[in-house]
Structures are given as structure tokens and as C-alpha cells.
Design a protein around this motif. Sequence first.
Motif: not given
Length: 295
Positions: A192-212
Motif C-alpha cells: 500500500x502506497x509505497x515510496x517511489x524508490x521502494x515500489x515493486x513496479x508502476x502497476x497501481x491498484x485501481x478501485x475495482x475488485x472481485x473477491x471470494x
Amino acid sequence: MPTSVRKAVIPAAGLGTRFLPASKAQPKEMVPVVDKPAIQYVVEEAVRASLTDILVITGRGKRSLEDHFDRTPELEWELERKGKHAELKQMQAIAEMAVMHFVRQAQAKGLGHAVGMARQHIGEESFAVMLGDDVMDEKSRVLEEMIAVHGRHGSSVVALKKVDPSEISSYGCVRAEPAGEDNLVVIKEIVEKPAPENAPSNLAVMGRYVFNAGLFQALDGVRPGSGGEIQLTDAIGLLTEDETVHGYVFEKGRYDIGNKLGYLIATVELALEREDVGPEFRAFLAELARREGLV
Ligand code: G1P
């Protein structure tokens, strides 16, 4: 394997501090984009994806959300009397497009905690979570596609979009691997909300989810994280330890109305798409652009 999703959860209990002063005395979800409250766009998107059982997580000061999706006999009577039949139909349709439920989150303990409030209503079913700061274009099929992925794989699915690395600290961020299908990845790590230097990628979570429904057990195991809050992102992280969680990567059709610039962009672009005000607004913008020396 779960195949159909009927229910959507819309967390709307937040104080809306990014949208002050507009959200001081009204829920930020009721702030209009063109002429519709933001939350109506989200409910309409759910309905387009065949989700007609909608649970809104509300809190203090959010009563107008319930009123908006309810019938309004006095107003309807007045519209009828004045012969305003189109408006009358529109008002009735808002109240009838879905079965709306509301539950209050007594304390603002974070997005994960808010989603946890849906547990009893959801039971053992799979469900969607839709965040109101993200408004999707009417033509977007992201939610339908995510539900289809869930139907094929039985997995939880998170919407992802590439963002500029400088923006990643505003989002959940994933490390992912290809899943062997177009637009689909397997989430290996989520922060959640990593500092840019710690971010594992530039793929961000957008506000749509489907869960079990298994998400609720995962939420039980989440301790306060980023910002001292129970984060939905951390529950997804726990899920990835035990099962495949897919990411659905998309590019277009999402507006971030959670910040002022994004809100302005959404308002302008969605107004341009409208049949009623769109053509005249387009002409005005062209004239404005000339006047301001932009073209
Ligand atoms: C929430 C989530 C975050 C996600 C974002 C999408 O953050 O916690 O993981 O990327 O929504 O809009 P918020 O914007 O509520 O702080």
C-alpha cells in the motif's frame, strides 16, 4: 467454483478530506460530476455489470446517500403536476435500478475495515468492491471483464493500471507475473502506497475488485498498516500467500475524482460525451482554447 457475482460493496464512509470544502457538510460521494452525484456513476456501472444488490458502507453525515437512491413522493408528485415526465421517469429510475442496502461503519478504521462491515450481507458469495473515487467511462467493460475472469478461474481479481512512477505512492502497487491470458497477471506481492524508490513496479491498484468470501478471513488477520489503518491491500497480500489472485490490467476509461485536478478532468470529459450539453460545451471549449491562446 463460484461463477456468478450479484453483489457489490461500495465503501463510502470516508470523511473526504481531499475534497474540502465541498465535502464539509455533504458526503463527497454526493458531489456532482456534470449533474449526477459521483456515487450514481458507480451504482450505474455496477448495474451495467449485472450487479443489482448493492451495499453501501456509510457513516455519520451520509444520510443523503440513502435519500438519493430512495423514492421521493413529494418531488415526483410535483414533477407529475408540472408535466415534467422525462424528469419524473429519471427520478423513479434512480430509485429502482438496484436493491440498495446501507450499513454504517461506526469508526473510520480504514478501507479494509469498511469492507469487513459487509461480511454478514455477503455471506459465502463472491462480490465486487467498487471505490467511489474511481469513476469509469460508460463504455468501460473493466468490471464485466473482471467478473468473467472470476467466473473462469474462481480467483479474486484486482483492477490494475500503469501509472507514472511519481504517482505510485498514492496507490496500492503490485509485483506481478504474466498469467498467460491477455490483460491478466498473477499478483505476487502487493504494497500500500509505497515510496517511489521502494515500489515493486508502476502497476497501481485501481478501485475495482472481485473477491471470494475468503477475503473476510484474510481481513481478520490484518493488523493496522499504512496510515495506522486496516488496509484492504494487506488482506489481498494475505490472500496471495494461499491462493492465486489475478490482476486485470486496463488502460482507458477511468477518472480519478478523488483529487481536484482529476475531478475537473472528469467533469470536462464526461460533459463532452453528453448528448444534451456536449455539443455546445465542445464549441465553448474550442472558443476558450482560442481565446486563451492554447491552439
Ligand atoms: C485506495 C486503496 C489503494 C488503491 C486506491 C485506488 O486508496 O487503499 O490501494 O490504489 O484506493 O483509488 P485511497 O485512494 O482510498 O487512499
